[in-house]
Design an enzyme around this catalytic site. Structure first.
Site, mmCIF file in Angstrom:
data_model
loop_
_atom_site.group_PDB
_atom_site.id
_atom_site.type_symbol
_atom_site.label_atom_id
_atom_site.label_comp_id
_atom_site.label_asym_id
_atom_site.label_seq_id
_atom_site.Cartn_x
_atom_site.Cartn_y
_atom_site.Cartn_z
ATOM 1 N N ASP A 3 -1.773 -6.359 -3.552
ATOM 2 C CA ASP A 3 -1.230 -4.696 -3.383
ATOM 3 C C ASP A 3 -1.671 -4.327 -4.938
ATOM 4 O OD1 ASP A 3 2.828 -4.271 -4.019
ATOM 5 O OD2 ASP A 3 1.105 -2.599 -4.801
ATOM 6 N N SER A 25 -7.909 5.995 4.812
ATOM 7 C CA SER A 25 -8.081 6.420 6.121
ATOM 8 C C SER A 25 -8.183 5.190 7.222
ATOM 9 C CB SER A 25 -9.171 6.910 6.490
ATOM 10 O OG SER A 25 -8.720 8.686 6.138
ATOM 11 N N THR A 26 -8.319 4.250 7.463
ATOM 12 C CA THR A 26 -8.172 2.871 7.519
ATOM 13 C C THR A 26 -7.268 2.105 8.140
ATOM 14 O OG1 THR A 26 -8.617 0.951 6.359
ATOM 15 C CG2 THR A 26 -10.913 1.994 6.945
ATOM 16 N N GLY A 27 -6.095 2.533 7.920
ATOM 17 C CA GLY A 27 -4.630 2.631 8.675
ATOM 18 C C GLY A 27 -4.448 3.250 9.085
ATOM 19 N N VAL A 28 -2.935 4.307 9.173
ATOM 20 C CA VAL A 28 -2.762 5.574 9.821
ATOM 21 C C VAL A 28 -3.847 6.579 10.845
ATOM 22 C CG1 VAL A 28 -1.183 7.531 9.938
ATOM 23 C CG2 VAL A 28 -0.377 5.025 9.396
ATOM 24 N N ASP A 32 0.566 5.250 0.364
ATOM 25 C CA ASP A 32 1.559 5.854 -0.019
ATOM 26 C C ASP A 32 2.727 6.020 0.274
ATOM 27 O OD1 ASP A 32 1.335 9.743 0.841
ATOM 28 O OD2 ASP A 32 1.644 8.845 -0.907
ATOM 29 N N GLY A 73 2.349 3.662 4.729
ATOM 30 C CA GLY A 73 1.724 2.737 3.805
ATOM 31 C C GLY A 73 1.251 2.724 2.897
HETATM 32 N N1 APR Z 1 -1.932 -1.738 -1.510
HETATM 33 C C1 APR Z 1 -2.969 -1.624 -1.056
HETATM 34 N N2 APR Z 1 -3.589 -1.376 0.431
HETATM 35 C C2 APR Z 1 -2.628 -1.019 0.899
HETATM 36 C C3 APR Z 1 -0.939 -0.787 0.922
HETATM 37 C C4 APR Z 1 -0.541 -1.503 -0.994
HETATM 38 N N3 APR Z 1 0.911 -1.735 -1.458
HETATM 39 N N4 APR Z 1 -0.329 -0.741 1.422
HETATM 40 C C5 APR Z 1 -0.866 0.231 2.634
HETATM 41 N N5 APR Z 1 -1.971 -0.240 2.151
HETATM 42 C C6 APR Z 1 -3.965 -0.337 3.298
HETATM 43 C C7 APR Z 1 -3.584 -0.357 4.495
HETATM 44 O O1 APR Z 1 -3.545 -1.906 4.732
HETATM 45 C C8 APR Z 1 -5.170 -0.151 4.924
HETATM 46 O O2 APR Z 1 -5.829 -0.689 4.752
HETATM 47 O O3 APR Z 1 -3.683 1.054 2.538
HETATM 48 C C9 APR Z 1 -5.102 1.359 3.579
HETATM 49 C C10 APR Z 1 -4.621 2.904 4.429
HETATM 50 O O4 APR Z 1 -3.590 3.123 5.490
HETATM 51 P P1 APR Z 1 -2.889 3.663 5.276
HETATM 52 O O5 APR Z 1 -1.729 3.287 3.839
HETATM 53 O O6 APR Z 1 -2.308 3.718 6.965
HETATM 54 O O7 APR Z 1 -3.601 5.371 5.213
HETATM 55 P P2 APR Z 1 -4.363 6.349 5.949
HETATM 56 O O8 APR Z 1 -4.434 5.495 6.699
HETATM 57 O O9 APR Z 1 -5.574 6.913 4.529
HETATM 58 O O10 APR Z 1 -3.306 7.040 6.483
HETATM 59 C C11 APR Z 1 -2.625 8.065 5.469
HETATM 60 O O11 APR Z 1 -0.973 7.817 5.991
HETATM 61 O O12 APR Z 1 0.954 6.474 5.120
HETATM 62 C C12 APR Z 1 0.268 7.903 5.387
HETATM 63 O O13 APR Z 1 1.132 9.775 3.570
HETATM 64 C C13 APR Z 1 -0.080 9.081 4.702
HETATM 65 O O14 APR Z 1 -0.316 9.736 6.193
HETATM 66 C C14 APR Z 1 -0.347 9.852 4.754
HETATM 67 C C15 APR Z 1 -1.406 8.800 6.160
#
Ligand code: APR
Length: 175
Positions: free
Chosen positions: A14, A121-124, A38, A36
Site C-alpha cells: 500500500d 493508469s492501469t486501474g480505472v 487517489d 483508487g
Molecule cells: N497503493 C498502491 N497502489 C494502489 C493503491 C494503494 N493504496 N490503491 C490502488 N492502487 C493501484 C490500483 O490497483 C491500480 O493498479 O493503483 C493502480 C492505479 O489504479 P487507479 O487508482 O484506478 O488509477 P488510474 O487507473 O490511474 O485511474 C485514475 O481513478 O481514482 C481515480 O481520481 C482518480 O480519476 C482518477 C482515476
C-alpha cells in the site's frame, strides 16, 4: 536492481504506508481526489492535502505537480493524471511516458532521494498493464542515464499479478 546510480525495485504493498521522500498519485486532471490510489492517498494524508491541491489549478494529462505529504509518512506527493485508455490511437503511450518522466524530474528538482510510484493508469483508466509497465521502465531507464538527486525508485504494486508484470518489465530492461 541497480541502473547506474539508481536502485529500482518492485514491491507489493500500500503506497500510503511507504516512508519515502515522495509518493506519486495517479490523479485526474482536477487534482481534487477520486477513488483508487487517489482516494487512498487523500484519506491517509488528510484534508490539508485537498486544501493544497485546490491551489494548484488542476493539471493536464502527463503533467506532474508536487504538494506536501501531511499525515502520510512520505514528505511529498507528486500528482500526475495519467491517460485514459481509448484504444491506443490517441497518444496514450506518449502521455503515460510523460507522467512517469515528469514525475521523476520533478522529484529530482525537489531534491528527493527516494520515490514510490503506483501502477499509473492501469486501474480505472484501463491502460493495458503489460504495455504500461514497459513504458514505465523505459522512462526509468532513460532517467537513470544521467546523475540526479534520486537514488531509489520503488514501484508499489497493489496485487501480486501486477507485481509480476512490473518485475518482468524490470528484468527486460536490464538485458
Ligand atoms: N497503493 C498502491 N497502489 C494502489 C493503491 C494503494 N493504496 N490503491 C490502488 N492502487 C493501484 C490500483 O490497483 C491500480 O493498479 O493503483 C493502480 C492505479 O489504479 P487507479 O487508482 O484506478 O488509477 P488510474 O487507473 O490511474 O485511474 C485514475 O481513478 O481514482 C481515480 O481520481 C482518480 O480519476 C482518477 C482515476
Amino acid at each position: 536492481m541497480q541502473l547506474n546510480s539508481l536502485q529500482v525495485e518492485v514491491i507489493l504493498g500500500d503506497i500510503t504506508t511507504l516512508e519515502v521522500d515522495v509518493i506519486v498519485n495517479a490523479a485526474n486532471t482536477s487534482l481534487l481526489g477520486g477513488g483508487g490510489v487517489d482516494g487512498a492517498i487523500h484519506r491517509a494524508a488528510g484534508s490539508d492535502l485537498l486544501q493544497e491541491c485546490r491551489t494548484l489549478g488542476g493539471a493536464r494529462t502527463g503533467q506532474a505537480k508536487i504538494t506536501g505529504g501531511y499525515n502520510l509518512p512520505a514528505k511529498h506527493v507528486i500528482h500526475t493524471p495519467g491517460p485514459i485508455w481509448r484504444g491506443g490511437r490517441s497518444g496514450e503511450n506518449a502521455l503515460l511516458a510523460a507522467s512517469w518522466r515528469n514525475s521523476l524530474h520533478l522529484a529530482a528538482e525537489n531534491n528527493c532521494h527516494s520515490i514510490a510510484f503506483p501502477s499509473i493508469s492501469t486501474g480505472v483508466f484501463r491502460f493495458p498493464i503489460a504495455e504500461a509497465a514497459q513504458i514505465a521502465l523505459g522512462e526509468i531507464k532513460e532517467f537513470a542515464a544521467s546523475p540526479s538527486a534520486l537514488k531509489s525508485v520503488i514501484i508499489c504494486c497493489f496485487s501480486s499479478k501486477d507485481q509480476q508484470v512490473y518485475q518482468h518489465a524490470l528484468k527486460a530492461i536490464a538485458n
